[in-house]
Design an enzyme around this catalytic site. Sequence first.
Site, PDB file in Angstrom:
ATOM      1  N   LEU A  39       0.566  -1.516   0.408  1.00  0.00           N
ATOM      2  CA  LEU A  39      -0.010  -0.112   0.132  1.00  0.00           C
ATOM      3  C   LEU A  39       1.259   1.182  -0.121  1.00  0.00           C
ATOM      4  O   LEU A  39      -0.069   2.458   0.590  1.00  0.00           O
ATOM      5  CB  LEU A  39      -1.041   0.035   1.104  1.00  0.00           C
ATOM      6  CG  LEU A  39      -1.936  -1.158   1.079  1.00  0.00           C
ATOM      7  CD1 LEU A  39      -2.726  -0.881   2.708  1.00  0.00           C
ATOM      8  CD2 LEU A  39      -3.087  -1.019  -0.047  1.00  0.00           C
ATOM      9  N   MET A  75       9.009   4.556   4.842  1.00  0.00           N
ATOM     10  CA  MET A  75       9.297   3.434   4.501  1.00  0.00           C
ATOM     11  C   MET A  75      10.095   3.199   3.516  1.00  0.00           C
ATOM     12  O   MET A  75      10.993   2.213   4.101  1.00  0.00           O
ATOM     13  CB  MET A  75       7.257   2.790   4.295  1.00  0.00           C
ATOM     14  CG  MET A  75       6.103   2.662   4.826  1.00  0.00           C
ATOM     15  SD  MET A  75       6.434   2.117   6.115  1.00  0.00           S
ATOM     16  CE  MET A  75       6.907  -0.237   5.281  1.00  0.00           C
ATOM     17  N   ASP A 125      24.503 -11.387   4.785  1.00  0.00           N
ATOM     18  CA  ASP A 125      24.667 -11.816   2.939  1.00  0.00           C
ATOM     19  C   ASP A 125      26.132 -12.329   2.702  1.00  0.00           C
ATOM     20  O   ASP A 125      26.532 -13.828   2.515  1.00  0.00           O
ATOM     21  CB  ASP A 125      23.564 -11.330   1.888  1.00  0.00           C
ATOM     22  CG  ASP A 125      24.218 -12.542   0.081  1.00  0.00           C
ATOM     23  OD1 ASP A 125      23.788 -13.535   0.492  1.00  0.00           O
ATOM     24  OD2 ASP A 125      24.147 -11.638  -0.634  1.00  0.00           O
TER      25      ASP A 125
END
Length: 162
Positions: free
Chosen positions: A75, A113, A128
């Site tokens: 959203l 965000m 990673d």
Amino acid sequence: MAELTHLDASGTARMVDVGDKPETRREAVATARVSMEPETMRLLQAGAHAKGDVLTVARIAGIQAAKKCSELIPLCHPLMLSSIDLEFSLDTAASAVNITARCRLEGKTGVEMEALTAASVAALTIYDMCKAVDRGMIIGEICLAEKRGGRSGDWQREVGEA
């Protein structure tokens, strides 16, 4: 307490309509932390990881992630970010990397965000790249540190607030 803006009156998920909001300068800062073994920290400091310069790759990954935020978070509005910056500080005493992500724009909706996504993906990238030598790393303390602009104004996390 404010209401959830991504739910309509019946509880259905919706994208917030920002069409009538004025464009303002907005900025958000998010942080994250990656804790690791002391030997992993030494390799990171020395630039001796087999995969290359860990923090440069993490910076690029964080920038890319902020730009792709609306593709990851259903959203979120696609935003034209004017600036994305990631900083890393090495806490050698605690064997941790502190990540700070800052996003800016002139727009109708905030960039919280995007900053959170940048900090998170930078942390995941460090994991990673270092997992071959340290699978026990811990990614944590991902949070919004501050935001500026918009209708709700400025906000800053209190020191020590988790």
